[in-house]
Design a protein around this motif. Structure first.
Motif, PDB file in Angstrom:
ATOM      1  N   LEU A  36     -12.724  -8.583  78.258  1.00 46.94           N
ATOM      2  CA  LEU A  36     -12.658  -7.323  79.008  1.00 46.94           C
ATOM      3  C   LEU A  36     -11.969  -6.196  78.224  1.00 46.94           C
ATOM      4  N   ARG A  37     -11.785  -6.374  76.938  1.00 50.16           N
ATOM      5  CA  ARG A  37     -11.067  -5.383  76.136  1.00 50.16           C
ATOM      6  C   ARG A  37     -11.719  -3.999  76.202  1.00 50.16           C
ATOM      7  N   ASP A  38     -13.014  -3.917  75.976  1.00 48.74           N
ATOM      8  CA  ASP A  38     -13.694  -2.622  75.959  1.00 48.74           C
ATOM      9  C   ASP A  38     -13.680  -1.959  77.330  1.00 48.74           C
ATOM     10  N   ILE A  39     -13.886  -2.752  78.369  1.00 53.66           N
ATOM     11  CA  ILE A  39     -13.882  -2.200  79.737  1.00 53.66           C
ATOM     12  C   ILE A  39     -12.501  -1.673  80.082  1.00 53.66           C
ATOM     13  N   ALA A  40     -11.467  -2.432  79.749  1.00 55.17           N
ATOM     14  CA  ALA A  40     -10.096  -2.004  80.049  1.00 55.17           C
ATOM     15  C   ALA A  40      -9.736  -0.741  79.275  1.00 55.17           C
ATOM     16  N   ARG A  41     -10.169  -0.646  78.039  1.00 60.48           N
ATOM     17  CA  ARG A  41      -9.871   0.536  77.235  1.00 60.48           C
ATOM     18  C   ARG A  41     -10.534   1.779  77.834  1.00 60.48           C
ATOM     19  N   ILE A  70      -9.152  -1.936  93.326  1.00 61.06           N
ATOM     20  CA  ILE A  70     -10.158  -2.612  92.504  1.00 61.06           C
ATOM     21  C   ILE A  70      -9.829  -2.427  91.025  1.00 61.06           C
ATOM     22  N   ILE A  71      -9.358  -1.241  90.676  1.00 61.83           N
ATOM     23  CA  ILE A  71      -8.938  -0.998  89.294  1.00 61.83           C
ATOM     24  C   ILE A  71      -7.745  -1.897  88.946  1.00 61.83           C
ATOM     25  N   GLY A  72      -6.824  -2.060  89.878  1.00 63.69           N
ATOM     26  CA  GLY A  72      -5.710  -2.979  89.668  1.00 63.69           C
ATOM     27  C   GLY A  72      -6.188  -4.409  89.471  1.00 63.69           C
ATOM     28  N   ALA A  73      -7.214  -4.803  90.223  1.00 64.33           N
ATOM     29  CA  ALA A  73      -7.782  -6.148  90.065  1.00 64.33           C
ATOM     30  C   ALA A  73      -8.398  -6.320  88.679  1.00 64.33           C
ATOM     31  N   ILE A  74      -9.023  -5.267  88.169  1.00 59.55           N
ATOM     32  CA  ILE A  74      -9.574  -5.328  86.812  1.00 59.55           C
ATOM     33  C   ILE A  74      -8.432  -5.485  85.805  1.00 59.55           C
ATOM     34  N   GLY A  75      -7.302  -4.853  86.073  1.00 64.88           N
ATOM     35  CA  GLY A  75      -6.133  -5.035  85.211  1.00 64.88           C
ATOM     36  C   GLY A  75      -5.659  -6.480  85.196  1.00 64.88           C
ATOM     37  N   ALA A  76      -5.655  -7.110  86.366  1.00 65.77           N
ATOM     38  CA  ALA A  76      -5.264  -8.528  86.428  1.00 65.77           C
ATOM     39  C   ALA A  76      -6.286  -9.404  85.709  1.00 65.77           C
ATOM     40  N   LEU A  77      -7.554  -9.106  85.891  1.00 64.62           N
ATOM     41  CA  LEU A  77      -8.596  -9.853  85.186  1.00 64.62           C
ATOM     42  C   LEU A  77      -8.432  -9.710  83.678  1.00 64.62           C
ATOM     43  N   TYR A  78      -8.047  -8.529  83.236  1.00 67.02           N
ATOM     44  CA  TYR A  78      -7.835  -8.301  81.805  1.00 67.02           C
ATOM     45  C   TYR A  78      -6.704  -9.178  81.263  1.00 67.02           C
ATOM     46  N   LEU A  79      -5.652  -9.378  82.066  1.00 70.12           N
ATOM     47  CA  LEU A  79      -4.556 -10.237  81.602  1.00 70.12           C
ATOM     48  C   LEU A  79      -5.005 -11.681  81.406  1.00 70.12           C
ATOM     49  N   PHE A  80      -5.974 -12.128  82.212  1.00 68.10           N
ATOM     50  CA  PHE A  80      -6.457 -13.502  82.098  1.00 68.10           C
ATOM     51  C   PHE A  80      -7.583 -13.642  81.076  1.00 68.10           C
ATOM     52  N   TYR A  81      -8.366 -12.578  80.874  1.00 65.93           N
ATOM     53  CA  TYR A  81      -9.509 -12.615  79.967  1.00 65.93           C
ATOM     54  C   TYR A  81      -9.503 -11.388  79.050  1.00 65.93           C
ATOM     55  N   PRO A  82      -8.497 -11.269  78.181  1.00 69.27           N
ATOM     56  CA  PRO A  82      -8.358 -10.039  77.389  1.00 69.27           C
ATOM     57  C   PRO A  82      -9.486  -9.801  76.382  1.00 69.27           C
ATOM     58  N   THR A  83      -9.969 -10.848  75.754  1.00 70.83           N
ATOM     59  CA  THR A  83     -11.019 -10.624  74.750  1.00 70.83           C
ATOM     60  C   THR A  83     -12.336 -10.216  75.392  1.00 70.83           C
ATOM     61  N   GLU A 130     -16.545  -8.240  92.121  1.00 67.19           N
ATOM     62  CA  GLU A 130     -17.084  -9.291  92.992  1.00 67.19           C
ATOM     63  C   GLU A 130     -17.844 -10.334  92.179  1.00 67.19           C
ATOM     64  N   TYR A 131     -18.578  -9.901  91.173  1.00 73.68           N
ATOM     65  CA  TYR A 131     -19.309 -10.829  90.316  1.00 73.68           C
ATOM     66  C   TYR A 131     -18.338 -11.749  89.567  1.00 73.68           C
ATOM     67  N   LEU A 132     -17.240 -11.190  89.068  1.00 74.74           N
ATOM     68  CA  LEU A 132     -16.292 -11.987  88.290  1.00 74.74           C
ATOM     69  C   LEU A 132     -15.422 -12.903  89.150  1.00 74.74           C
ATOM     70  N   MET A 133     -15.050 -12.444  90.341  1.00 78.36           N
ATOM     71  CA  MET A 133     -14.116 -13.210  91.163  1.00 78.36           C
ATOM     72  C   MET A 133     -14.792 -14.039  92.252  1.00 78.36           C
ATOM     73  N   GLY A 134     -15.961 -13.640  92.675  1.00 77.01           N
ATOM     74  CA  GLY A 134     -16.607 -14.290  93.812  1.00 77.01           C
ATOM     75  C   GLY A 134     -16.353 -13.483  95.083  1.00 77.01           C
ATOM     76  N   SER A 135     -17.218 -13.633  96.048  1.00 79.02           N
ATOM     77  CA  SER A 135     -17.173 -12.796  97.255  1.00 79.02           C
ATOM     78  C   SER A 135     -15.909 -12.984  98.081  1.00 79.02           C
ATOM     79  N   LYS A 136     -15.489 -14.221  98.289  1.00 74.77           N
ATOM     80  CA  LYS A 136     -14.315 -14.462  99.137  1.00 74.77           C
ATOM     81  C   LYS A 136     -13.037 -13.925  98.497  1.00 74.77           C
TER      82      LYS A 136
END
Length: 133
Positions: free
Chosen positions: A75-80, A60-73, A12-18
Motif C-alpha cells: 500500500l506504499r503508493d496509495i498511502a503516499r 475510512i482514510i484512518g482505516a487505510i492508515g491502519a492497513l498500511y501499517l500491516f501491509y506497507p509494501t 471493503e475489498y481488503l477487509m471484508g464486508s463485516k
C-alpha cells in the motif's frame, strides 16, 4: 460521496464486508462522540457540530492508515498519494471555521483504531492457527 464510494470499495475489498461495517460504525460514533467527550471534559468545541459523512470518510482514510501499517509494501503508493490529500483536507478543515476539524480528526481516529484492532486480532488468529497445526 464520490470519495466515500471509491475509498469504501477499496477498504471493503481488503477487509471484508463485516469488518468494514464495524469500521464505518465506529467512525460514525467517534465523529460525534469524541468531540462531545472533549466538550464534557475540557469545555472545548461548545459551538460546533461534528456529525456528518465527512467524518466517516476520514474514518475510512484512518482505516487505510491502519492497513498500511500491516501491509506497507503493498500500500506504499496509495498511502503516499492519499497522505498529501489528507494534509490538504485537514488544512481546509482548520482554515474554514464552519468545518468541524474535531469531527474529521475524531472520525479518522475512530477508523484507524477500529481497523487496527480488527487487523491485529485477525493476524493473531491466523498466527495461532498456523502455529498450533
Amino acid at each position: 460521496c464520490y470519495s466515500m464510494y471509491n475509498l469504501s470499495c477499496f477498504v471493503e475489498y481488503l477487509m471484508g464486508s463485516k469488518k468494514y461495517l464495524i469500521v464505518i460504525l465506529v467512525s460514525m460514533l467517534s465523529t460525534t462522540g469524541l468531540p462531545y467527550i472533549a466538550y464534557l471534559l475540557l469545555g472545548i468545541g461548545a459551538h460546533t457540530v461534528s456529525g456528518g459523512i465527512s467524518g466517516v470518510i476520514f474514518g475510512i482514510i484512518g482505516a487505510i492508515g491502519a492497513l498500511y501499517l500491516f501491509y506497507p509494501t503493498q500500500l506504499r503508493d496509495i498511502a503516499r498519494n492519499l497522505g498529501m490529500n489528507v494534509l490538504l483536507m485537514l488544512f481546509i478543515s482548520f482554515i474554514v471555521p464552519t468545518i468541524s476539524l474535531s469531527g474529521h480528526v475524531s472520525g479518522m481516529i475512530g477508523g484507524f483504531v477500529s481497523a487496527y484492532i480488527i487487523l491485529y486480532i485477525t493476524k493473531r488468529k491466523r498466527q495461532k492457527f498456523f502455529y498450533s497445526s
